[in-house]
Design a protein around this motif. Sequence first.
Motif, short mmCIF file in Angstrom:
data_model
loop_
_atom_site.label_atom_id
_atom_site.label_comp_id
_atom_site.label_asym_id
_atom_site.label_seq_id
_atom_site.Cartn_x
_atom_site.Cartn_y
_atom_site.Cartn_z
N GLU A 54 0.83 -1.20 0.00
CA GLU A 54 0.00 0.00 0.00
C GLU A 54 0.87 1.26 0.00
O GLU A 54 0.57 2.22 -0.71
CB GLU A 54 -0.92 0.01 1.22
N ASN A 55 1.96 1.24 0.78
CA ASN A 55 2.88 2.38 0.81
C ASN A 55 3.50 2.63 -0.55
O ASN A 55 3.61 3.77 -1.00
CB ASN A 55 3.98 2.17 1.85
N ARG A 56 3.93 1.56 -1.22
CA ARG A 56 4.59 1.72 -2.52
C ARG A 56 3.61 2.28 -3.55
O ARG A 56 3.96 3.18 -4.32
CB ARG A 56 5.16 0.36 -2.99
N LEU A 57 2.39 1.78 -3.57
CA LEU A 57 1.39 2.28 -4.51
C LEU A 57 1.04 3.74 -4.20
O LEU A 57 0.90 4.56 -5.12
CB LEU A 57 0.14 1.40 -4.47
N ALA A 58 0.95 4.09 -2.94
CA ALA A 58 0.68 5.47 -2.55
C ALA A 58 1.83 6.40 -2.96
O ALA A 58 1.60 7.51 -3.43
CB ALA A 58 0.45 5.57 -1.04
N CYS A 85 9.77 -5.35 -2.83
CA CYS A 85 8.59 -5.02 -3.62
C CYS A 85 8.90 -5.23 -5.10
O CYS A 85 9.82 -4.62 -5.62
CB CYS A 85 8.17 -3.57 -3.40
N GLU A 86 8.14 -6.09 -5.74
CA GLU A 86 8.25 -6.30 -7.18
C GLU A 86 7.09 -5.57 -7.83
O GLU A 86 5.94 -5.79 -7.48
CB GLU A 86 8.18 -7.79 -7.51
N GLN A 87 7.41 -4.69 -8.77
CA GLN A 87 6.39 -3.87 -9.42
C GLN A 87 6.30 -4.25 -10.89
O GLN A 87 7.32 -4.46 -11.54
CB GLN A 87 6.76 -2.39 -9.30
N GLN A 88 5.08 -4.35 -11.37
CA GLN A 88 4.86 -4.63 -12.78
C GLN A 88 3.86 -3.60 -13.30
O GLN A 88 2.81 -3.38 -12.71
CB GLN A 88 4.30 -6.04 -12.98
N PHE A 89 4.24 -2.95 -14.40
CA PHE A 89 3.40 -1.91 -14.99
C PHE A 89 2.95 -2.38 -16.37
O PHE A 89 3.75 -2.87 -17.16
CB PHE A 89 4.16 -0.59 -15.09
N GLN A 90 1.64 -2.21 -16.65
CA GLN A 90 1.07 -2.64 -17.93
C GLN A 90 0.21 -1.52 -18.50
O GLN A 90 -0.43 -0.77 -17.76
CB GLN A 90 0.19 -3.87 -17.75
N ASN A 91 0.21 -1.44 -19.82
CA ASN A 91 -0.69 -0.50 -20.50
C ASN A 91 -2.13 -0.96 -20.32
O ASN A 91 -2.40 -2.14 -20.13
CB ASN A 91 -0.35 -0.42 -21.99
N THR A 92 -3.04 0.00 -20.43
CA THR A 92 -4.47 -0.31 -20.42
C THR A 92 -5.06 0.17 -21.74
O THR A 92 -4.37 0.76 -22.56
CB THR A 92 -5.19 0.39 -19.24
N ALA A 100 -0.77 -0.94 -12.32
CA ALA A 100 0.40 -1.23 -11.49
C ALA A 100 0.07 -2.40 -10.57
O ALA A 100 -0.94 -2.40 -9.88
CB ALA A 100 0.78 -0.01 -10.66
N ALA A 101 0.93 -3.41 -10.58
CA ALA A 101 0.81 -4.55 -9.67
C ALA A 101 2.04 -4.54 -8.76
O ALA A 101 3.16 -4.48 -9.25
CB ALA A 101 0.74 -5.86 -10.45
N VAL A 102 1.80 -4.57 -7.46
CA VAL A 102 2.90 -4.59 -6.50
C VAL A 102 2.80 -5.91 -5.73
O VAL A 102 1.78 -6.20 -5.10
CB VAL A 102 2.83 -3.40 -5.52
N ARG A 103 3.85 -6.72 -5.83
CA ARG A 103 3.93 -7.99 -5.11
C ARG A 103 5.06 -7.88 -4.09
O ARG A 103 6.15 -7.43 -4.43
CB ARG A 103 4.21 -9.13 -6.08
N VAL A 104 4.79 -8.30 -2.88
CA VAL A 104 5.78 -8.18 -1.80
C VAL A 104 6.18 -9.57 -1.33
O VAL A 104 5.34 -10.42 -1.07
CB VAL A 104 5.22 -7.35 -0.63
N ARG A 105 7.49 -9.76 -1.26
CA ARG A 105 8.07 -11.03 -0.82
C ARG A 105 9.05 -10.79 0.32
O ARG A 105 9.57 -9.69 0.47
CB ARG A 105 8.85 -11.70 -1.95
N GLU A 114 -0.19 -8.93 -2.48
CA GLU A 114 -0.28 -8.51 -3.88
C GLU A 114 -1.37 -7.44 -3.96
O GLU A 114 -2.48 -7.66 -3.48
CB GLU A 114 -0.60 -9.71 -4.76
N LEU A 115 -1.02 -6.31 -4.57
CA LEU A 115 -1.96 -5.20 -4.64
C LEU A 115 -1.93 -4.61 -6.04
O LEU A 115 -0.86 -4.45 -6.63
CB LEU A 115 -1.55 -4.15 -3.60
N TYR A 116 -3.10 -4.30 -6.58
CA TYR A 116 -3.23 -3.72 -7.90
C TYR A 116 -3.81 -2.32 -7.79
O TYR A 116 -4.64 -2.06 -6.92
CB TYR A 116 -4.14 -4.58 -8.79
N GLY A 117 -3.39 -1.44 -8.68
CA GLY A 117 -3.93 -0.09 -8.70
C GLY A 117 -3.69 0.53 -10.06
O GLY A 117 -2.95 0.00 -10.89
N LEU A 118 -4.31 1.69 -10.29
CA LEU A 118 -4.15 2.41 -11.54
C LEU A 118 -3.36 3.68 -11.30
O LEU A 118 -3.57 4.38 -10.31
CB LEU A 118 -5.50 2.77 -12.15
N LEU A 119 -2.45 3.98 -12.21
CA LEU A 119 -1.71 5.23 -12.20
C LEU A 119 -2.21 6.03 -13.39
O LEU A 119 -2.55 5.47 -14.43
CB LEU A 119 -0.21 4.97 -12.33
N SER A 120 -2.27 7.36 -13.23
CA SER A 120 -2.85 8.18 -14.28
C SER A 120 -2.01 9.40 -14.58
O SER A 120 -1.33 9.93 -13.72
CB SER A 120 -4.24 8.62 -13.85
#
Length: 123
Positions: A54-58, A85-92, A100-105, A114-120
């Motif tokens: 959540e912190n990384r996405l924020a 934190c592993e981040q994966q960014f994909q076009n929409t 944005a997908a953030v996976r934490v290990r 695992e958390l998903y969100g949109l960046l704009s």
Amino acid sequence: MNAPQTHAGFTLIEVLVALAIVGVAMAASMRALGLSAGGAQAMQQRSLALQAAENRLAELRLQRAFPPPGRSSEPCPQGPLALVCEQQFQNTVNNNFRLAAVRVRLGQGPVLAELYGLLSLLP
């Protein structure tokens, strides 16, 4: 006639059976306690991992970041844990948004959160 004398008390067999029953009950209690402690530790790790995601996405949203599609990885320690934190960014379909997908290990271990969100790009 005299009545036979009775002795009050337990025989050795009765004492051994009682000790065996108590031993089995104690072993089961210790096993349950060990599983409970392990479950509490795993829950703490997952909770801290979710906070890190959540912190990384924020952070990405506050920085108004719009990274190119792809993957990246960076440390994101949380509390006593050295999380990654592993981040994966994909076009929409809408070019103004990026998924944005953030996976934490924990190290190279399994994904704890695992958390998903949109960046704009939009204000």
